[in-house]
Design a protein around this motif. Structure first.
Motif, PDB file in Angstrom:
ATOM      1  N   UNK A 282       0.072 -31.254  21.098  1.00  0.00           N
ATOM      2  CA  UNK A 282      -1.009 -30.260  21.009  1.00  0.00           C
ATOM      3  C   UNK A 282      -0.986 -29.572  19.654  1.00  0.00           C
ATOM      4  N   UNK A 283       0.223 -29.243  19.178  1.00  0.00           N
ATOM      5  CA  UNK A 283       0.342 -28.600  17.861  1.00  0.00           C
ATOM      6  C   UNK A 283      -0.225 -29.497  16.773  1.00  0.00           C
ATOM      7  N   UNK A 284       0.086 -30.794  16.846  1.00  0.00           N
ATOM      8  CA  UNK A 284      -0.449 -31.714  15.850  1.00  0.00           C
ATOM      9  C   UNK A 284      -1.966 -31.761  15.849  1.00  0.00           C
ATOM     10  N   UNK A 285      -2.561 -31.755  17.046  1.00  0.00           N
ATOM     11  CA  UNK A 285      -4.023 -31.755  17.141  1.00  0.00           C
ATOM     12  C   UNK A 285      -4.595 -30.468  16.566  1.00  0.00           C
ATOM     13  N   UNK A 286      -3.992 -29.334  16.878  1.00  0.00           N
ATOM     14  CA  UNK A 286      -4.487 -28.051  16.361  1.00  0.00           C
ATOM     15  C   UNK A 286      -4.396 -27.998  14.839  1.00  0.00           C
ATOM     16  N   UNK A 287      -3.296 -28.510  14.282  1.00  0.00           N
ATOM     17  CA  UNK A 287      -3.163 -28.538  12.824  1.00  0.00           C
ATOM     18  C   UNK A 287      -4.260 -29.399  12.216  1.00  0.00           C
ATOM     19  N   UNK A 288      -4.515 -30.546  12.847  1.00  0.00           N
ATOM     20  CA  UNK A 288      -5.571 -31.431  12.335  1.00  0.00           C
ATOM     21  C   UNK A 288      -6.926 -30.734  12.362  1.00  0.00           C
ATOM     22  N   UNK A 289      -7.215 -30.014  13.433  1.00  0.00           N
ATOM     23  CA  UNK A 289      -8.490 -29.311  13.534  1.00  0.00           C
ATOM     24  C   UNK A 289      -8.605 -28.248  12.451  1.00  0.00           C
ATOM     25  N   UNK A 290      -7.531 -27.476  12.255  1.00  0.00           N
ATOM     26  CA  UNK A 290      -7.558 -26.424  11.234  1.00  0.00           C
ATOM     27  C   UNK A 290      -7.786 -27.024   9.853  1.00  0.00           C
ATOM     28  N   UNK A 291      -7.083 -28.115   9.542  1.00  0.00           N
ATOM     29  CA  UNK A 291      -7.236 -28.751   8.235  1.00  0.00           C
ATOM     30  C   UNK A 291      -8.665 -29.267   8.051  1.00  0.00           C
ATOM     31  N   UNK A 292      -9.203 -29.880   9.080  1.00  0.00           N
ATOM     32  CA  UNK A 292     -10.541 -30.451   8.959  1.00  0.00           C
ATOM     33  C   UNK A 292     -11.629 -29.383   8.857  1.00  0.00           C
TER      34      UNK A 292
END
Length: 802
Positions: free
Chosen positions: A378-388
């Motif tokens: 979940x953390x990885x997905x959230x980081x990806x969303x923030x970066x995008x």
């Protein structure tokens, strides 16, 4: 990975491997879990049988075997019925005999302690016949539908992540090897078909709306872009223009005929169509007309296929969805959203691995590890969303996202980014949004349902989105992973989940439904017979987890091990009552069970077959003083009004109390005594008198060394002239704690009620052997002594009373 192999071959090998693993493990769950020992299988199969017997669809009314499941849409049950109608299943009720000692979700001291809801006998055995065969066929159908979900996960993953095969492998492993999904896919239940049709609908919608007829499996040196003359919003398959929406409508209608929550299949198809045609395509009149037409066809076909079912509900129950009828039959409960959030740990357990009816589960550290990995994803997905979503990410990322959610995008140069920033830039946020939307539909429906039923154990309702969950977690993990170790991580996830399933099958499920087969060791011979039919031949009583002193205290479990021998056939099912009884008659612990801890009903016992049972008793209360508790085992009829135990007959034909042994029970904290009158008297370096109280006479003994027999204590009353007035010989503590149980260092309070003896002024006490009738030698004493006894003056008490 051998990159020299054609992509399609590699994909087939990987997918084929997961399918084979899924089938092997699924058959393991199906075989090792007795029929009707999966949650709600006792309700789902009678629905199947009703159709198979030619009675049509069942009515959801009280006092029917299918109970609330009669409100479920009929597709799954009809499929199983169509393949089992030829089987004679009139012995169904024999399989549905309830175990009255079943313990639902309580934690067991022993893994096989009454885990079975129903009774099992020869009719369950392989090769399967009659009802057992029909149930297993239903399970095999569920397994086939689970295979469809696994395949869909793989190809949906390839569509979204065509250039990240390790990610696709990880996601497929999560779907194929999640123990709970395997268990659900080995159950007579409509959940597996619901998940399959939902995932299949998504896959077909993705392929029907993509700008090429190829699967998203492009070689590294080939761009996934459509040819320049190919319109972006036109499906390039050779089917007719209206066949894709017709197929989507068919799948959506079938999904809705499987489970009401499968309405999400149509919603997901609509999401894909609207996004691909209207948002990512050219917004013109032709595109709008095409979108509306597709949605209309899907809706119309769905209604045509499933509308009759909802009309039937309205005519029978006065409601279109029949949810109120379902809840009235199943029983209602109430949970708020905050309460559901507070139970999130239990929700996670039920998602990963709870078996039987939810009460068989791995150790807690397994869930902690799985949940930790999930939160990392979940953390990885959230980081990806923030970066995008962060502006000014860099010019090099502009082309990586222009392809859109449903057109596979990626690094068209044929190389994978090696930095975290590069990998994050390759993530298509539209993929995340769609998968999150898919998951949110399941979570909303799940939360809404558990708010009504009051139980969060229905996590299998989330499995129609297991593909989305697996892809999101895999995406989150692989966001952190360089390409050089990504495939190794996929293999590690696969191996770990295989190990968890092997443990679940061999370490949890198999022993849970397998009666003890070990013979008794170290037990004492016993000869007690009940009803001339069932005999106890040996027994042993000890702490379930023995300690150095072999004593039990509050919080411990005591194991009463009994060896049984059936003497003749028993026509009824009788229960065993085991009791730990204090010497004063107080019940310390008690329980009831069928033999075999529920797994050996007396109806199915074979004369001459000796078997051993271990009955665990939990000591929930503390005791004030040490004692030797009696272990009593008796046979009784659970369905009788009084539940009185049958007479126990010993080897001489006498009716006796069925005591099979004793166990030492001690206080959690040993009492500290302060005698009114200190003293010191040493009997043979084995037992010492350390002091006494008067009124009543209480003697304080200290154990100096182990003794191997139970000594008797003589208490003689004398007058002033030395005449014997009265005597009372008995074991110390009135035999509540015989001397052979005493351990060095223990202080034992021994209270005596002296007989009424006018003129008595002193008492002499000492020990003697019941075997030799010899007194225990008195080696030293601070009290008056003679003939291996000590003397205590009673005059102070009498003077005070006068």
């Amino acid at each position: 990975m051998n990159l020299s192999e054609p992509a399609s071959v590699r994909y087939s090998l990987y997918l084929g491997g997961f399918v084979v693993l899924f089938i092997i493990l699924g058959l393991g769950y199906s075989t090792l879990t007795p029929i009707f020992e999966n949650s709600d299988e006792t309700l789902h199969y009678p629905y199947v049988k009703h159709i198979a017997d030619g009675h049509g669809l069942p009515l959801a009314v009280p006092d029917q075997l299918w109970n609330q499941e009669g409100t479920q849409p009929p597709l799954y049950y009809a499929i199983v019925a169509a393949t089992t109608f030829w089987i004679d299943t009139d012995n169904l009720l024999d399989h549905l005999q309830r175990n009255p000692h079943w313990l639902f979700t309580e934690v067991r001291t022993l893994i096989n302690d009454n885990q079975n809801l129903v009774l099992h006998g020869p009719m369950d055995a392989f090769p399967y016949t009659r009802t057992a065969l029909a149930v297993h066929i239903g399970r095999w159908w569920s397994l086939l539908f689970g295979v469809i979900t696994v395949i869909c996960t793989f190809y949906i993953g390839l569509h979204f992540f065509s250039r990240n095969l390790p990610l696709v492998i990880t996601a497929t492993a999560l779907t194929a090897l999640t123990p709970q999904f395997l268990r659900v896919s080995a159950t007579v239940s409509n959940d597996s078909l619901s998940a399959a049709l939902t995932s299949l609908t998504v896959l077909v919608a993705l392929k029907a709306t993509q700008p090429t007829n190829r699967l998203a499996t492009f070689p590294a040196n080939q761009s996934p872009n459509p040819p320049p003359n190919q319109p972006a919003n036109q499906p390039t398959n050779h089917l007719t223009h209206h066949l894709p929406p017709l197929l989507l409508g068919l799948l959506s209608g079938l999904a809705l005929l499987t489970k009401l929550s499968s309405l999400m299949a149509a919603a997901l198809a609509a999401y894909i169509i609207i996004w691909q045609f209207l948002i990512k395509g050219r917004l013109d009149r032709q595109t709008v007309q095409k979108t509306v037409l597709w949605l209309f066809i899907i809706g119309a076909v769905t209604i045509v296929l499933s509308g009759w079912w909802f009309y039937r509900n309205y005519t029978l129950y006065g409601e279109w969805l029949a949810t109120e009828t379902h809840l009235n039959l199943a029983g209602r409960g109430e949970l708020s959203l905050s309460e559901i959030w507070g139970l999130r740990a239990e929700i996670a357990r039920a998602y990963w691995a709870t078996f039987g009816w939810g009460q068989i589960r791995p150790p807690e550290w397994v869930f902690t590890a799985l949940n930790g990995l999930a939160w990392l994803g979940v953390l990885g997905v959230l980081i990806a969303v923030v970066v995008k979503l962060t502006p000014m990410r860099g010019q090099h990322t502009s082309k990586s996202t222009e392809k859109g959610l449903f057109n596979p995008s990626g690094n068209t140069t044929g190389t994978e980014p090696q930095t975290l920033t590069g990998r994050l830039n390759q993530v298509d946020i539209q993929v995340i949004f769609f998968l999150a939307f898919w998951l949110s539909l399941s979570l909303i429906l799940y939360a809404r349902w558990v708010m009504e039923v009051g139980s969060v154990s229905h996590t299998r309702l989330i499995f129609p989105s297991i593909t989305a969950i697996s892809l999101l977690l895999a995406l989150g993990w692989h966001t952190f992973l360089p390409n050089r170790i990504a495939i190794g991580f996929s293999g590690l996830v696969t191996a770990g989940l295989i190990a968890l399933n092997v443990y679940s099958l061999g370490g949890l499920i198999y022993p849970a439904f397998t009666p003890n087969s070990q013979p008794i060791t170290g037990g004492l011979p016993v000869n007690l017979t009940f009803l001339d039919s069932l005999q106890i031949t040996a027994a042993q009583v000890e702490p379930l987890q023995p300690n150095d002193s072999s004593a039990a205290t509050a919080g411990d479990a005591v194991a009463i091990t009994v060896q049984w021998q059936p003497l003749q056939p028993i026509p009824e099912n009788y229960s065993v009552a085991t009791t730990l009884l204090a010497p004063d008659g107080q019940v310390l612990s008690q329980r009831e069970t069928y033999p075999g801890l529920g797994l050996r009903p007396t109806r199915y016992l074979t004369p001459g077959d000796t078997f051993t049972d271990i009955y665990p008793l939990q000591l929930d209360r503390d005791v004030a003083a040490p004692m030797a508790a009696q272990a009593i085992v008796t046979l009784f009829d659970f369905n009788s009004d009084t539940r009185t135990g049958f007479p126990a007959i010993d080897a001489n034909g006498n009716t006796v109390t069925p005591i099979v042994g004793y166990i030492k029970v001690v206080p959690t904290h040993w009492p500290e005594y302060q005698p009114t009158y200190p003293a010191a008297a040493n009997f043979n370096n084995a037992i010492a008198l350390t002091g006494y109280d008067l009124d009543p006479l209480t003697l304080y003994w200290e154990s100096l060394a182990p003794v191997n027999e139970d000594y008797n204590l003589f208490v003689h009353l004398f007058d002033d002239e030395g005449n014997l007035i009265s005597q009372a010989d008995a074991p110390p503590t009135q035999d509540a704690y015989p001397t052979h149980w005493w351990e060095p260092g223990e202080i034992i309070a021994d209270r005596h009620s002296l007989p009424t003896a006018p003129g008595a002024t002193r008492v002499r006490i000492g020990f003697y052997s019941l075997i030799t009738e010899q007194r225990l030698p008195l080696l030293e004493s601070t009290l008056p002594a003679q003939d291996n006894s000590v003397e205590i003056e009673l005059t102070p008490v009498q003077g005070k009373e006068e």
